[in-house]
Design a protein around this motif. Structure first.
Motif, short mmCIF file in Angstrom:
data_model
loop_
_atom_site.label_atom_id
_atom_site.label_comp_id
_atom_site.label_asym_id
_atom_site.label_seq_id
_atom_site.Cartn_x
_atom_site.Cartn_y
_atom_site.Cartn_z
N ALA A 152 -2.46 2.36 5.55
CA ALA A 152 -1.94 1.56 6.44
C ALA A 152 -1.72 0.21 6.24
N SER A 153 -0.59 -0.53 6.69
CA SER A 153 -0.14 -1.82 6.48
C SER A 153 0.68 -2.54 7.70
N SER A 188 0.70 -1.38 0.30
CA SER A 188 0.09 0.14 -0.13
C SER A 188 0.87 1.22 -0.16
N PHE A 189 2.08 1.08 0.18
CA PHE A 189 2.84 2.31 0.25
C PHE A 189 3.86 2.35 -0.95
N GLY A 219 7.30 3.22 5.22
CA GLY A 219 6.31 2.24 5.35
C GLY A 219 6.32 1.29 4.43
N THR A 220 7.78 1.30 3.51
CA THR A 220 7.84 -0.04 2.58
C THR A 220 7.39 -1.43 3.38
N ALA A 221 7.01 -2.22 2.57
CA ALA A 221 6.82 -3.66 2.91
C ALA A 221 7.86 -4.26 3.61
N ILE A 222 7.74 -4.90 4.60
CA ILE A 222 9.01 -5.44 5.49
C ILE A 222 9.41 -6.57 4.55
#
Length: 355
Positions: A284-285, A143-144, A150-153
């Motif tokens: 949000a994620s 979503s980012f 906010g980048t996906a882990i």
């Protein structure tokens, strides 16, 4: 006489230029994104002016020429920029270790994309440096958009993400299915070479193959991607899949990663929402990533953010993220450092402009 000859020579050249202009177009474009990034960890904190908190900074030029009969030719040259200091980003020539870090500062290169394409009713043949299918797919479920704190882990810590062709491959040939003609079906396949001499121990080092296949119809978008990068005794095999669903003002995303680097396995999950409110977007994620080795280090990440569009091209934004670590993991945000099994927090406040 020389002046008259030059003048006569200029007439057909001007005519040729006018014909080319009528049949094709060239566009300069880019995104500038600069932010203040704050990171807090159990060991050290950091505050810095940096880039790409909402959208990766870039400058590019693209062109297309209509060849008739549904055929056309086109190109894209796109380079990353460190907007906080004006430097360019490094590239990677042969999909192998030892090249400069892709985040390293240097003169401008077209590290993001350098492709020449031939389009037909049956799809696109694309040659050069471009995203690998598995990375393109992972972007769909973040979503980012794989930018900022906010980048996906699973993109940040994936065992294959940091490999020489974890994001892009040089020396590649790709085929893309034609858009909008196959009932929502889309995808691409790519091969690339490390270009080493035959008969040597590293003959196959840097060779890559990957494929992506998806279906987008109405509110649904479902896709799968996989690939393989050959490295000396340490082959990389990324694989990810997931979907997005558009409820109207809210888009929900869910993605999974299941990958291998040599003898190390890694698994990740990412879920998120984007809620469009007036001229803004609330994002949000939540995600986690675990390496199946030793104590099985695992990092979990929660991120929330807001983007406020001042116009169609300019926006201000902020994102907050929190990570927790266990199993010996010690990942920290925005340049801070944290001890094993401790947490970290990060905050982005930035400005983005596109042209």
């Amino acid at each position: 006489m020389k002046k008259h000859k030059m003048a006569l020579l200029g007439v057909p050249l001007l005519a040729l230029s006018a014909t080319a202009s009528a049949q094709g177009s060239v566009t300069l474009y880019g995104v500038l994104d600069t932010l203040v990034a704050v990171g807090q960890g159990s060991l050290t904190d950091r505050t810095q002016l940096t880039h790409s908190g909402n959208t990766t900074t870039r400058i590019g030029v693209r062109g297309v020429e209509d060849l008739g009969g549904g055929w056309s030719a086109g190109f894209v040259l796109e380079g990353g920029i460190l907007t906080d200091n004006g430097a360019g980003m490094a590239s990677n020539a042969n999909n192998q270790a030892g090249a400069p870090s892709l985040g390293a500062a240097q003169g401008l290169t077209f590290n993001r994309r350098s492709t020449l394409s031939l389009f037909s009713p049956w799809g696109e043949l694309r040659l050069g440096r471009d995203y690998v299918p598995s990375y393109s797919n992972m972007n769909t479920f973040d979503s980012f958009g794989n930018a900022g704190v906010g980048t996906a882990i699973m993109a940040l810590l994936g065992v294959t993400s940091s490999t020489p062709a974890g994001i892009r491959a040089s020396n590649s040939i790709a085929y893309h299915l034609p858009a909008g003609t196959l009932g929502g079906l889309y995808g691409n396949a790519m091969i690339a070479w490390g270009e080493n001499a035959q008969g040597t121990p590293n003959e196959d080092d840097g060779d890559y193959q990957g494929v992506r296949l998806g279906w987008a119809q109405g509110p649904w978008n479902v896709a799968f991607a996989t690939g393989k990068l050959k490295q000396l005794g340490n082959d990389s095999r990324p694989r990810n899949y997931g979907f997005t669903y558009n409820f109207g003002t809210v888009t929900y995303a869910l993605g999974f990663a299941d990958e291998r680097l040599g003898g190390i396995k890694g698994k990740g999950i990412q879920t998120g929402v984007e809620w469009r409110v007036g001229v803004g977007q609330v994002r949000a994620s939540y995600g986690s990533y675990k390496r199946e080795t030793g104590l099985e280090p695992e990092t979990r990440k929660l991120a929330v953010g807001y983007v406020h569009n001042l116009s169609k091209r300019t926006a201000v934004y902020t994102t907050f993220a929190h990570v927790s670590n266990k199993g010996g993991a010690g990942y920290a945000l925005n340049g801070s450092t944290t001890a094993a099994n401790q947490s970290s927090r990060g905050l982005d406040i930035g400005l983005r402009h596109a042209f």
